[in-house]
Design a protein around this motif. Structure first.
Motif, short mmCIF file in Angstrom:
data_model
loop_
_atom_site.label_atom_id
_atom_site.label_comp_id
_atom_site.label_asym_id
_atom_site.label_seq_id
_atom_site.Cartn_x
_atom_site.Cartn_y
_atom_site.Cartn_z
N MET A 205 6.19 5.94 0.62
CA MET A 205 6.53 4.66 1.23
C MET A 205 5.49 3.61 0.86
O MET A 205 4.33 3.91 0.56
CB MET A 205 6.62 4.79 2.75
CG MET A 205 5.34 5.26 3.42
SD MET A 205 5.49 5.46 5.20
CE MET A 205 5.85 3.79 5.71
N GLU A 206 5.92 2.34 0.86
CA GLU A 206 5.02 1.21 0.67
C GLU A 206 5.03 0.38 1.95
O GLU A 206 6.09 0.10 2.51
CB GLU A 206 5.48 0.34 -0.52
CG GLU A 206 5.33 1.02 -1.86
CD GLU A 206 5.62 0.08 -3.01
OE1 GLU A 206 5.89 -1.12 -2.74
OE2 GLU A 206 5.59 0.52 -4.17
N HIS A 207 3.86 0.01 2.41
CA HIS A 207 3.78 -0.70 3.68
C HIS A 207 2.51 -1.54 3.72
O HIS A 207 1.68 -1.50 2.81
CB HIS A 207 3.81 0.30 4.86
CG HIS A 207 2.71 1.33 4.83
ND1 HIS A 207 1.74 1.41 5.78
CD2 HIS A 207 2.43 2.31 3.92
CE1 HIS A 207 0.91 2.40 5.49
NE2 HIS A 207 1.31 2.96 4.36
N ARG A 208 2.36 -2.28 4.77
CA ARG A 208 1.20 -3.14 4.99
C ARG A 208 0.06 -2.31 5.54
O ARG A 208 0.24 -1.56 6.50
CB ARG A 208 1.58 -4.26 5.95
CG ARG A 208 0.53 -5.35 6.14
CD ARG A 208 1.11 -6.44 7.01
NE ARG A 208 0.15 -7.49 7.32
CZ ARG A 208 -0.11 -8.52 6.53
NH1 ARG A 208 0.52 -8.63 5.39
NH2 ARG A 208 -1.00 -9.43 6.88
N TYR A 209 -1.14 -2.46 4.96
CA TYR A 209 -2.24 -1.58 5.32
C TYR A 209 -3.55 -2.37 5.35
O TYR A 209 -3.75 -3.28 4.54
CB TYR A 209 -2.34 -0.43 4.32
CG TYR A 209 -3.23 0.72 4.77
CD1 TYR A 209 -2.73 1.72 5.58
CD2 TYR A 209 -4.56 0.77 4.37
CE1 TYR A 209 -3.55 2.78 6.01
CE2 TYR A 209 -5.38 1.82 4.79
CZ TYR A 209 -4.87 2.82 5.61
OH TYR A 209 -5.67 3.84 6.02
N PRO A 210 -4.47 -2.05 6.28
CA PRO A 210 -5.74 -2.78 6.37
C PRO A 210 -6.72 -2.38 5.26
O PRO A 210 -6.87 -1.20 4.95
CB PRO A 210 -6.26 -2.41 7.76
CG PRO A 210 -5.66 -1.08 8.05
CD PRO A 210 -4.32 -1.08 7.39
N TYR A 211 -7.42 -3.39 4.74
CA TYR A 211 -8.44 -3.19 3.71
C TYR A 211 -9.75 -3.82 4.16
O TYR A 211 -9.76 -4.77 4.96
CB TYR A 211 -8.00 -3.84 2.40
CG TYR A 211 -7.07 -2.99 1.55
CD1 TYR A 211 -7.45 -2.58 0.27
CD2 TYR A 211 -5.83 -2.58 2.02
CE1 TYR A 211 -6.61 -1.80 -0.52
CE2 TYR A 211 -4.98 -1.81 1.25
CZ TYR A 211 -5.37 -1.42 -0.02
OH TYR A 211 -4.54 -0.65 -0.80
N HIS B 296 0.85 -1.19 0.00
CA HIS B 296 0.00 0.00 0.00
C HIS B 296 0.89 1.24 0.00
O HIS B 296 1.86 1.34 0.75
CB HIS B 296 -0.90 0.00 1.23
CG HIS B 296 -1.80 1.21 1.32
ND1 HIS B 296 -2.99 1.29 0.66
CD2 HIS B 296 -1.65 2.39 1.99
CE1 HIS B 296 -3.56 2.44 0.92
NE2 HIS B 296 -2.76 3.14 1.73
N LYS B 297 0.58 2.22 -0.84
CA LYS B 297 1.41 3.41 -0.99
C LYS B 297 0.84 4.58 -0.18
O LYS B 297 -0.34 4.88 -0.26
CB LYS B 297 1.51 3.79 -2.47
CG LYS B 297 2.21 2.74 -3.33
CD LYS B 297 2.28 3.16 -4.79
CE LYS B 297 2.99 2.09 -5.61
NZ LYS B 297 3.06 2.45 -7.05
#
Length: 878
Positions: free
Chosen positions: A418-424, A228-229
């Protein structure tokens, strides 16, 4: 190997049937044959004197569909109804009623059916009522997508009507497909309950919120996506000299001039939350913040410009000035070690404010239900500073607008993508936000200690799943149980001027109206109908929220309360994702609503997911999905992810064929047999061996089923229980292997075609009798003595076998007599005449044939099938 067809069958008590036709050491044998012959020829002249069993059980059904219709009702519906034994309860974890079954459903339902049928065989009465999750976003989304409308353009009753139609259609489809899997269940029961629970509060606090679905979400309704950006920013926050600590003032005076201002550099990955800032928070590690560029210790010098904090803090309003506080969730591992605080948009910020006793009466939450900035921003600023943000999507162009505003005010220190882990959102597949909204919460903090303690009395398979469930329970303090949707169970709350009214009299009155008029009446009826007598005359409104589907399904244990047992269910079985879902919600709702601290289940079983043969997750969207309706016939460790594909299905089909062949052979030999007590017969070593194998297999398989390790039931390794039997029969099996080698040599040199054309001489062989040995060794006759030295044979093969202190000589020579036209063994004294054995059905060999003798059929065309039967039985017993 797959999990559908290779699950082993529970061993049955075949001992009475094995010995049924025996009154002494001689046994009758039945040969599997469905053929009947009208032509009487020379070879068939004695067929009427043979005990040739017949069975209607076919190797393969000619019409599988017709066979299914014939037997499914008897083995499923009728069998379930006719139970009358001690109770065993497997409580069904309801799947979503939103489409056809997939392979994960099939795995789940087949495992449950195995457990239920095993317990039925063990003498228990199974209680298994299939359930469906009919509420929630997935069904509402599907219903609205089918008609091409948004729930915003429809009345709640219209949404519910469409969702109900889709759910009922899906239930009917899934019910029929589960029946096609042969699942035994209470298909006619339609019981349901509605229950109110305590420990519930209503207040404003941050929750996971999905703008795409316009509702709050629980942790279990999130999926996390890598890559996720986001745009992270470093922003300047002001510090007045009067507000500085002594050590910070020393730094300021040493590094800054009289006209210079001092600012702190904060870091955030969600710049859209800056308008909701209420304080500056920093790590608890004293004054040691992470340096930012050339700025000392996260401190920046500035001259007379307005800082970022003052952008959203109007000096003309009576608001508290920004301050600094310690927070455990802030570290110096990323950013500057200083972050801003927006308790309306962060769980950690909210908790930090509560711990510090600084939580304000009103949280700043300038984001609406669509995820856009509201005009509330204008209340916190002078002039039109924030006007450019109003209406912007916080997950769209909102962050860019905030960053541009920071640049314009010269408070943006740096920006970093940044790219990282994100809740969907797990259903809409779109990102979510954290947003403070009025919601209903269950107080988990008050009971999670009791929940973890209660889990100590629960059996888990696999055992590691207990730790996983405990971690999910202990990681939450509250549970948001309300959803802003129309399709679901309404939260029957009335609101007055001071908030929600949830006293016992009010709840009882509201629920009595719903019981009488139906749940839809909550939206259809007049508000006056729900106001109890003691509140008449007051101006009240009703809640528009519905229950979280996990709270809804998690309280399904109430359907078992009439059984009056503890635990209510013996087994809960679902996929590994239910540790944070149904397993957790079930024990929490049980402990919240009832006294005694007892979980609703005694055993929790977790299975893995279905993968394709490459190890990829199986799904329709990936193009690797398989329908269980296309593959109803396909053993693995189900607690891990199970793979399925053409190869594993082929293996399962072959195993099913072997199983059917074995059952057909056994049925053919036991159909008309009379039962006898074990003590009334004389057992030979081979009989004792078969009983030993059967008993050992039964015990091991039973243990595997009791521990729910079904794959072990097929991989059993037998061990000898009787050392004398072990010694005796190990000797027989060793001799048998040696005889087979010699017979193969004789066949290869054209001396014999089949081993029954041979005679065996054994010297120094201990135990057993010659007649039993001939059947075991697969020859026509056996002598237990050394042949005379003067005796010359047309051909002979000889070898020695050393067994511990014993050396056995094995000699294979031509059969001594002529072939009997009835039993086909070379035991007749005169050619074309019968041997001396009586015409009582014993001529085809003995029941010991199933462990090694030549199985003979009256019809030569059936000999191939007979040899297959023999090979299968050998495989099963060895």
């Amino acid at each position: 190997m797959t999990w559908l067809a290779r699950v082993p069958v529970v061993p049955l008590r075949l001992i009475p049937y094995h010995l049924a036709a025996s009154t002494s050491c001689i046994h009758q044998v039945r040969h599997a044959s469905t053929a009947s012959s009208t032509a009487i020829d020379k070879k068939k002249a004695y067929s009427h004197t043979l005990l040739l069993p017949k069975t209607d059980f076919p190797l393969k059904h000619k019409d599988i569909v017709a066979a299914e219709k014939r037997y499914r009702y008897k083995t499923s519906d009728q069998l379930y109804k006719e139970q009358n034994n001690p109770l065993f309860v497997l409580h069904d974890g309801p799947p979503y009623a939103n489409g056809n079954l997939h392979m994960g459903h099939a795995l789940n339902k087949v495992l449950k059916d195995i457990i239920n049928r095993y317990n039925l065989i063990r003498g228990k009465r199974v209680h298994y009522v299939p359930g469906w999750d009919c509420h929630g976003l997935p069904i509402e989304h599907k219903a609205l997508a089918a008609i091409g409308k948004s729930h915003m353009s429809m009345q709640p009753t219209q949404v519910r009507e469409e969702a109900r139609r889709v759910a009922l259609e899906a239930i009917n489809i899934q019910k029929n497909e589960i029946k096609d899997l042969g699942v035994m269940a209470d298909w006619e029961g339609e019981k349901g309950t509605y229950r109110t629970l305590g420990f519930i509060t209503h207040r404003l606090r941050p929750t996971y919120y999905s703008p795409s679905s316009r509702t709050a979400l629980a942790e279990a309704e999130l999926s996390y996506k890598d890559g996720h950006k986001s745009r992270s920013v470093y922003v300047a926050f002001p510090v007045e000299e009067a507000d500085m600590s002594e050590s910070l003032r020393e730094v300021y005076q040493r590094n800054c001039g009289v006209e210079e201002k001092l600012e702190l550099a904060i870091w955030t990955t969600t710049p859209w939350t800056l308008p909701a800032n209420m304080d500056g928070g920093r790590t608890k590690f004293g004054d040691r913040s992470r340096p930012f560029g050339t700025y000392a210790g996260g401190i920046r010098q500035s001259r007379g410009h307005r800082s970022s904090a003052s952008l959203f803090h109007s000096p003309t309003l009576s608001q508290s000035k920004p301050s600094i506080m310690a927070a455990k969730h802030v570290t110096a591992q990323a950013g500057t070690g200083l972050v801003h605080s927006a308790p309306a948009h962060g769980h950690e910020d909210y908790e930090a404010f509560m711990v510090a006793g600084m939580l304000p009466d009103e949280l700043r939450c300038p984001v609406d239900d669509d995820g856009r900035f509201t005009s509330d921003l204008m209340k916190w600023t002078d002039g039109d500073v924030a006007s450019s943000l109003v209406g912007k999507e916080v997950l769209g162009d909102g962050p860019s607008a905030v960053i541009e505003l920071l640049k314009h005010r010269d408070v943006l220190l740096a920006e970093q993508k940044m790219e990282h882990r994100y809740p969907y959102d797990w259903k809409s597949k779109k990102p979510i936000i954290v947003r403070a909204t009025p919601q209903w919460f269950a107080d988990v903090e008050a009971i999670k200690g009791s929940a973890v303690e209660a889990l100590e009395g629960v059996h888990f398979h696999p055992a590691i799943s207990q730790k996983r469930l405990e971690s999910f329970i202990t990681s939450r303090s509250e549970w948001c149980i309300s959803r802003q949707r129309s399709w679901g169970v309404p939260i029957p709350a009335l609101f007055g001027s001071e908030g929600p009214i949830m006293d016992q009299k009010t709840l009882e009155h509201v629920i009595s109206v719903l019981n009488r008029e139906g749940v839809d009446y909550w939206w259809k009826g007049q508000i006056e109908d729900f106001i109890p007598p003691h509140l008449q005359g007051q101006t009240l409104t009703r809640s528009n929220d519905t229950l979280d589907v996990w709270f809804d399904s998690g309280s399904s244990w109430t359907m078992l309360e009439h059984l009056r047992r503890d635990p209510l269910a013996d087994v809960y079985l679902e996929g590994s994702d239910q540790h944070r879902g149904w397993f957790q919600s079930s024990i929490l709702t049980k402990l919240i609503s009832s006294s005694g601290g007892s979980p609703p289940y005694g055993t929790v079983i977790t299975h893995g997911f279905v993968m394709d043969e490459k190890g990829d997750k199986m799904s329709k969207s990936a193009g690797n999905g398989l329908s269980p309706m296309d593959i109803i016939h396909a053993s693995v460790d189900y607690t891990n992810d199970a793979s399925i594909g053409p190869t594993s299905i082929s293996n399962a089909t072959e195993n099913m064929r072997k199983l059917r062949n074995t059952l057909r052979f056994l049925l053919a030999n036991t159909t008309n047999a009379e039962s006898q007590e074990l003590g009334d017969v004389t057992l030979r070593p081979v009989d004792r061996y078969i009983l030993h194998e059967l008993s050992s297999l039964e015990n091991l398989a039973q243990g595997a089923y009791d521990s729910h390790t079904f794959n072990k039931a097929e991989l059993v390794k037998l061990s000898w229980l009787n050392p004398n039997l072990k010694a005796e029969f190990s000797q027989i099996l060793s001799v048998r292997a040696e005889v087979q080698k010699l017979a193969e040599q004789a066949r290869s040199e054209k001396h014999i075609k089949t081993s029954n054309q041979a005679h065996v001489n054994l010297s120094h062989f201990m135990g057993s009798d010659a007649q039993s040995l001939s059947a075991l060794l697969g020859v026509s006759s056996v002598s237990l003595q050394e042949p005379a030295e003067s005796q010359a044979e047309e051909w002979q093969y000889e070898s020695s076998l050393e067994l511990e202190t014993l050396i056995i000589t094995v000699q294979l020579v031509p059969a001594k007599n002529s072939q009997c036209p009835r039993c086909w063994l070379y035991t007749a004294e005169v050619a074309e005449s019968l041997c001396e054995r009586p015409a009582n059905g014993n001529h085809a060999g003995m029941l010991t044939s199933i462990v090694g003798a030549n199985i003979r059929m009256t019809n030569p065309t059936k000999r191939g099938s007979a040899m297959k039967f023999k090979a299968i039985i050998e495989e099963q017993t060895h």
